[in-house]
Structure formats: C-alpha cells, structure tokens
Design an enzyme around this catalytic site. Sequence first.
Site, mmCIF file in Angstrom:
data_model
loop_
_atom_site.group_PDB
_atom_site.id
_atom_site.type_symbol
_atom_site.label_atom_id
_atom_site.label_comp_id
_atom_site.label_asym_id
_atom_site.label_seq_id
_atom_site.Cartn_x
_atom_site.Cartn_y
_atom_site.Cartn_z
ATOM 1 N N CYS A 205 0.831 -1.203 0.000
ATOM 2 C CA CYS A 205 0.000 0.000 0.000
ATOM 3 C C CYS A 205 0.865 1.252 0.000
ATOM 4 O O CYS A 205 0.492 2.280 -0.584
ATOM 5 C CB CYS A 205 -0.953 -0.008 1.191
ATOM 6 S SG CYS A 205 -0.136 -0.232 2.789
ATOM 7 N N HIS A 452 -0.972 1.247 7.417
ATOM 8 C CA HIS A 452 -1.578 1.301 6.085
ATOM 9 C C HIS A 452 -1.375 2.688 5.493
ATOM 10 O O HIS A 452 -1.423 3.693 6.202
ATOM 11 C CB HIS A 452 -3.072 0.977 6.201
ATOM 12 C CG HIS A 452 -3.773 0.898 4.878
ATOM 13 N ND1 HIS A 452 -3.340 0.065 3.867
ATOM 14 C CD2 HIS A 452 -4.857 1.559 4.395
ATOM 15 C CE1 HIS A 452 -4.147 0.206 2.821
ATOM 16 N NE2 HIS A 452 -5.060 1.106 3.109
ATOM 17 N N ASP A 469 -7.118 4.379 -2.234
ATOM 18 C CA ASP A 469 -6.836 3.421 -1.170
ATOM 19 C C ASP A 469 -6.730 2.029 -1.794
ATOM 20 O O ASP A 469 -7.713 1.294 -1.887
ATOM 21 C CB ASP A 469 -7.940 3.464 -0.119
ATOM 22 C CG ASP A 469 -7.624 2.602 1.105
ATOM 23 O OD1 ASP A 469 -6.608 1.875 1.068
ATOM 24 O OD2 ASP A 469 -8.385 2.644 2.076
#
Length: 1054
Positions: A205, A452, A469
Amino acid sequence: MPPPPLDQQEQQQEDEEMEVPNSDNPEGPLPMEVQAENTGTVDAPVVDDPQSGRFTWTIKDFSRLMRKVYSDSFQVGGYRWRILVFPKGNNVDHLSMYLDVADSVLLPYGWSRYAQFSLTIVNQLHNKFSIRKETSHQFNARESDWGFTNFMPLSEMLDPSRGYVVNDTCVVEADVAVRKVIDYWSHDSKKETGYVGLKNQGATCYMNSLLQTLFHIPYFRKAVYHMPTTENDMPSGSIPLALQSLFYKLQYSDSSVATKELTKSFGWDTYDAFMQHDVQELNRVLCEKLEDKMKGTVVEGTIQQLFEGHHMNYIECISVDYKSTRKESFYDLQLDVKGCRDVYDSFDKYVEVERLEGDNKYHAEKYGLQEARKGVLFIDFPPVLQLQLKRFEYDFMRDTMVKINDRYEFPLQLDLDREDGKYLSPEADRRVRNLYTLHSVLVHSGGVHGGHYYAYIRPTLSDQWFKFDDERVTIEDAKRALEEQYGGEEELPHTNPGFNNSPFKFTKYSNAYMLVYIRESDKDKIICDVDEKDIAEHVRVRLKKEQEEKEQKRKEKAEAHLYTIVKIGEDIFFDLVDHDKVRSFRIQKQLPFSAFKEEVAKELGVPVQHQRFWLWAKRQNHTYRPNRPVTPQEETQSVGQLREVSNKANSAELKLFLEVEMGQDFRPIALPEKSTEDLLLFFKLYEPSNEEFRYMGRFYVSAHGKPMDILTRLNEMAGFARDEEIELFELEDGDIICFQKTPKVGSVEQFRYPDVPSFLEYVHNRQVVRFRSLEKPKEDEFSLELSKLHTYDDVVTRVAQHLGLDDPSKIRLTSHNCYSQQPKPQPIKYRGVENLSDMLVHYNQTSDILYYEVLDIPLPELQCLKTLKIAFHHATKDEVVIHTIRLPKQCAVEDVINDLKTKVDLSHPNAELRLLEVFYHKIYKIFSPNEKIENINDQYWTLRAEEIPEEEKNLGPNDRLIHVYHFMKDTTQNQKKLQVPDEEFSKWKFAFLSLGRPDYLQDSDVVSSRFQRRDIYGAWEQYLGLEHTDNAPKKSYAVNQNRHTFEKPVKIYN
C-alpha cells in the site's frame, strides 16, 4: 514529442506495532485452544446497542495458556466481537493481540463492518504505565480480525516486576467504536470517479499511494511514456516498460491494476512484496533509479526539473568578516512535526538561526574560535515540492522509535515568499513567485512499525478530492482530505453517558505523512494533457492485446455456466491418463452428444462409427481407469446431461476415454464386439536395463480366462519369441498388467531395480531435492535425485560426495520454511530425523529445498559444544574485538573466561575478567563464574567481556555498583568507554534513571542515596545516565529518520 524542459516551457508560455490481520502464520498445527477464564464486562450496557463500548478481560493462569486464546464475545454497535491473544506470540517474541469478529463464519456473503478500536494491556501496579495501541479497520470475510502482531515484548510483559502479569493474571481492555460501513464489494471506482486503483500484493500500500501520486503528475507521466523501450523488452525485466505499462493501464483500464510486473522489474520477490517499507525512502530510490535510466534519452533531466530545489547552509561570524556557505540540492524536504503547529512553523524551524558561542564556538580559518550564526536558507524551490513530515522520532525516554500523532496543520495554498521572503537566501531569484497549491496528501494509518498507506489527490487541482486506497477510489470532500488528516485527538460522544464517565478519546492515528505541492506559476505545464499519442506504438499494441485477452477471459468466465470442458484421453502416460495434457474441447452443455462425436471426428480423424467412449472412474488410490463404455441411451443425451451422470466429484469437466482400434495401415477400423464378460486390460513392458515402462497396447480378455491364455499374445506385442518366459505383475485394481522377461538363472547382469515391484517402489519414493548454500539462501546450487526413504546418513553422504568432501558428518542441513521462503531458524540436528521425507515436510506443505553448510568440525562434536560470541572491550585501548568461544555445554562461565584470557590482550597478566549480558545498551546481568553456559542466549542479548577494575574488586558494605548508560536527545544511542576529554566531559549532564525516566542530578546531590537496591540487574534497575550530544557525523540521506525500526532498506536491483 517528449515534454520540453520546464525552463523551455517558461520561455514558451511562462507497535508501536504493525497493524496486520492475524495471518496465524502457520508454524505448525495449532494446539487445542485453551479457554481462559473470562470475567469480561462491557462498560456500556448492550441492550441499547451502543456504537462504542469498553470490554475488560481478566485472563487467569496466563502462563498455562497454549498457542492462542479467545475472550468471551461482547456486543458493540450491534455486532459481536471478541479479543484474540497469542500468549506466546504469533511466531514472534512479542505478545500478539487482535480484535476479532466473533460470528464471522455465520455472516452472509459480502458482509463488512468498520470500527475504530484500541487494545490495552493494563499495568496492575501503575495504571499510567498501561500499554495501549489504537487502529481502525474495515472488517470483512477476508480480514475478520485485525490488530498487532508485535504488541509488546514478551520479555517485558512476563517480568513480574513490571506489573503486566501479576499472580499469573493479565488484564486486557478493548475500546471499540463502530462507524458507518463502507460498501467495499459493490463499489465501481471507474464508474464512480473516473479513476482506478492499484492491487495490493500483500504489503505494498505504501508503494501504491506513491505511484498514484506520481501518476497524477501528468508531466512526470508523459516523461515516463517517452522513455525509450522496444517491443523485445519484457516488463518484468525493464523498469521503464513496466512503469509505462502500469501508467497506461491506470489511464485506460476499467478495473484495478496489478503491480507485479513493476515489482518484478525492481528485482523483488514475494518476500519483498510482503515487507512494508517507508514511502519516503521508496520515493527517493525510485526517482534516483529513473533519473539514471533517463540519462542519454530525450527526457534526461526530468526528475531534476520537477523535484530538485537548492538551499544554502551558512555559518557567519559575528565579530569578524568571515562567512562559510555550501550549496546543496534536495528532492524533498523533511519537516519537523513535534513542537510545530503547522507547515509554516516547520519552515520557521528549518531556517532558524543557531548561535554558536561559549564552548560551541566556530573555528574560522585565520580567525580561530569565533561566535557565529549557523543556519539554512533556500536558493530556489522546485515546481513540484515534496514535503516529508517527520511523524517518526526517537524517544530517548522510552528508548524506542515512536510515531508523532500530534495535530499538525497544512494549508491548501502555501506561500513560501511570506514575510518578505524570510526563507530565501540573498541570491534567490525574487522574480519567481513561490506560491504553491496542494496536490496530494499521503496518509499513514497505524504505528511506528507499519500500518496502512493511502493518498488524497486532486488530479487536476480542481476543488474535487479523491481518495486512492489500494483498489478503491472514492470521491472525498476537502475536509476529509485536509482537516481530518491533521492528526491530534478526537473525542467520541457517549451514547450512554451515565454508565461510563471517563472520556472516550481516540488519538487520530491516521494523519498526513507526505505532502505534494505544485507551484501556481508552473501548474499549467505540470498538469498537461497526456494521451495515447504520447505512448509508444509497441506499448499500445502490447497492452491492447493484453486487454483483449483479458476481456475474452472475462467473457468466457461470464458464459462459463453455458459450457463444459470435455477432456478426451487417448495417449498413454505412466499411469493411463494425465488430464492436464489430454485434448480438451469447450462445448455448449446443450449440444447433443451425437453432435459432439461429429466434432471429434473432424478434430481427430476418427469416424463416428469407429468411436467408443468410456467414462473414467477415480479410484481410491487417486488413479483414473476407464470404468464402462457410454451406453447408446446415454449417447442420445446432451453433453451437459452426460456430465451430470458421470460427475460424482462435482467437477465442471466431462472426462472421457476414447477407444479406437487401428488397422495395419494405422487407420481406424471397426471396434471389436464387447460382451459383458469381457475386461479391457492395458499392458506395459518393464525393461530393467533402461529402468522404464513401455506401453505395449490393450485388448479384451475373458473375465474367466487365465493368465497363461495371453502369454503368447504379449510376447508378440513385445517382439519376443512366442515361447519367451515372462513374468506378469498386476497393478492396483488389475486394469494394468505389467510384464517383463523372466531373469535368467545365473545371469551376471546386475540392475538397480531388477523387477517391477522394486522399480515402482523407487518411482513412488524418488525425490529431486534442490540444495542451496545457507550463505546464499535464494540461489539453487545443485540438485540430487534421492529417495524419500533415505536416512539422514544417506542424504549427507550424497551431499558430501557431490561436494567432494571426505567427512559427511561435517555437513549440516537446514529445512525450508514454505511460508517465508527462507531457511528455518534452527538447523536439523545430527540424525535428528528418520528420513528425507521428514526433512522436507513443513507442517501441511512439502518442500523440495534443503540448505547445507560445511562445518569446520563434525556436527556430532559441535552439538555437544556451546558456541558463544563475546565482545571483548579492552581496558586501556578504545577497541572491541568479537571472539567466538566453543566449549562443552556443561562448562561454566569461569571456563569461558579462562578460555578468553588465552585469546585477548590483557592490560596486565593478573587481570580478572567478567562476563556481562547487555541489551539495548543496558547491562542486564553480571554472570556468576559458576553459572552453566548451556542456558546463555547470545542470539538476542549481547555478551560483553571486560576486565574488572581494581576499585571494584573489594567493595565495602556501603559501596555499590551503579550501572551507567549514555542517552542523547538524538536518534542514536551508544555505550562507550568513559575516555572523554575534560572539555567535552564538562558538558555532560548526569541523571538518575528509573523506569527509563531521567531525574537530573545537581553537583551537591549524594548519588549513592538514590540507589536503594543491590545485586539486581534488570531492565527496571536504577541507572546513572549520562546525557550528551551525539557528535558522530551523519551522512546526508544515508538513513531516513522516518524509516520504521523493523524495516530493511528499500532496494531496486535492476
């Protein structure tokens, strides 16, 4: 055309711990779950269905718990939750703890719920030392639990003096706040926003957020498109082509895009994809790599034109006319967050003037020591300004890295010309207006060891923000992108305020970590048009073809319910059929079987009247055999109906055996009649000299016949004399008959496998093993064909023979971890396994990899020894030498010291040594001379040997040893000998430290009165601390201050 340089355009236009799902990383079958006693209570009553609540779980008999344990379930927000704890760590040396959806297996398909939560280990002695960690997560079927694998070190938690486990009882709290659920599954990013996301490979991520940010800088994207590539390049081996492919798909694809080709071009493997890195470091490494790849091309210099600025470091003497300046370039700026209200405060701090005076005077050439001013001013800022916010800092009080979640504001428009250009150097070009507008906000959600990443971006600098995202892209308002990413604390309203009067506060663990601004005067050039004409034709052709193939697969998948796959076995393999290699037909289920036979006739050249189809049957030994012919009645049905008849395993395929009789001219002829008494047998000839089977053919035999009836025919098939003596062997269920010549009595020929049974046993147990050197665990060095039944001695003997080693006992083997793709931590003990198959099994998986190392002494001898690595600190010389000591395990520390004396240079012949245990620069233990060495662990602790000073040998009743360690208000901590010049030593501060907290001492304080305890050496022992500046030189950009402490550096290998 490539994008022209910007200057030309101006002329033209002017953990804490890592929050992760509990992978339950299998290191073995889990033992039966122990149900700890639960005394859990939800602070707010569940009858009113609270949106937030606290659950307290008292775990008794903590030391007796097995691998994992669940709390009772509790209700918050209408949902059932429970806490999952790994008392001995989830394959780590930390307590692992997660919040789990208690009824996840009972919930309907596609369920999802979102919650903010914190987990706390309560300190039962001092509540203020309780350890609390916070995060949030959108729970779903794939990630039904979330939390902290490295919650806190087990060594710290299990220490009774710490207060986390008291009377073998531990208290855990969970604060949960349920928020509105986002419909993750039905969201179509392209349809809703016009943009698509990037797939997460495991822990990528951080990379996805950076790639989206770079992609949405069109000038950068255009430059990437214009990097030279050829149609012969492969994306997995070319960073420019992989990035072009990725950007093209982001621009034109309708669904989320995979990044595997790009990471392969980096030279990364699966392990790298699951290792989270720092986004700032990746940004630098990637830009440096692209800058290098762009050299000598039409886009050379693009990285500098976009991102490079310059500042001037200066030192200016106050009393004399002397000034030293140094110009440096930067691609990003690291701004302090701690102690700063906003970006402007950080810039103020960046250019803050430091006064060099007193003992810190500057040594100027020709003038000697002078009072001076030291600072930084900016010569120019780049068109694209990247600001890295220092959210991670070293906390010297806690001796660890921490994340700074303080509130920190950043403006939509940033004016770096403010207050008459206070940030600019005298040589800066004041004609350039340094007014910037915010383009993207990269957010980090989590703690110091990971979490994250996602990004808020304004692709066209309009008022509309988008959240990128991973795979999901959503439309967001400005408040969400700006104010909610400032950090700080948030207080949640109580739905039942009467039941719990303590404020329910959450630190905003999600906050901005990197900001990208674009200069107003350059935005028209930066936010330029990029279309297909900017992309090389071979790239367009390749990617359009990939897209068409993907669309065809999607279409086939959508129509799969209308078709079935028919697999026809006719070739003979080692068994009878390999369904992965036979001819396959994709046939509509409604097609009559008779019509399918016509298609087979066209494809295989076998007339319909000469075809006889059999249904396969899977036997209990996992082999396939033709079971029975398809009946005339079944042939009148559709293909789909026949599949239902034959399919007991609910397979989507119809598997058939086609029987064809060939004439002498090798053309199909009429099939022989088959009665109900006839059996179809298959025959294979075994030749011991070649160690192989040859398929000879098949024919029908009577069920009541005798083996002697077919001997002549078998000899004819094999080309033997009609009266040749042969032996028959029946395989398994009798459908395959193997035969071979009867060995001649007195024959001198010797074969490894003289008959069918011995050869089949060999085939069943043979195993090709790939061997790797333990020093190069990713490279196959050689392969050996072994037997799974080989003993430990057999295996090491074969390895020694291959390596040309005389003594096989010097070979040490290590098994392979199938999950981490790394060697297991512990090697295989000498004759510690029965056979090869035990070496290759890793729980429910089997590997074909073993690691080897060649020892300097035989392994049985080594296993009887204890090997210790000891750092010897010389008494008078500023040097440390590492010594490896090997002694029998039953030896004592005194034997180690005596052995060490023979290897080190002592200050005098009668010097006495002692052995210390050091962890994180603190002395934890002084070993007794008679302590056994078998239980000493030098894997996690540092062993230090030193001479005992004369003044310490005869301590009086009022004397005591005080442990001293250095601490600095900087990010580095070292333990050194106190050989410090008087001038420098006078600047040091002394402090009494207890529980890691300093209490500074005055010259008049009596030091010994502060230290009440004797002969205890532990982490919570009192220490005398020496605070001083760390004067060690620091390399610019060598270490990223924000890199999480557990990480390996980012490397791009190609």
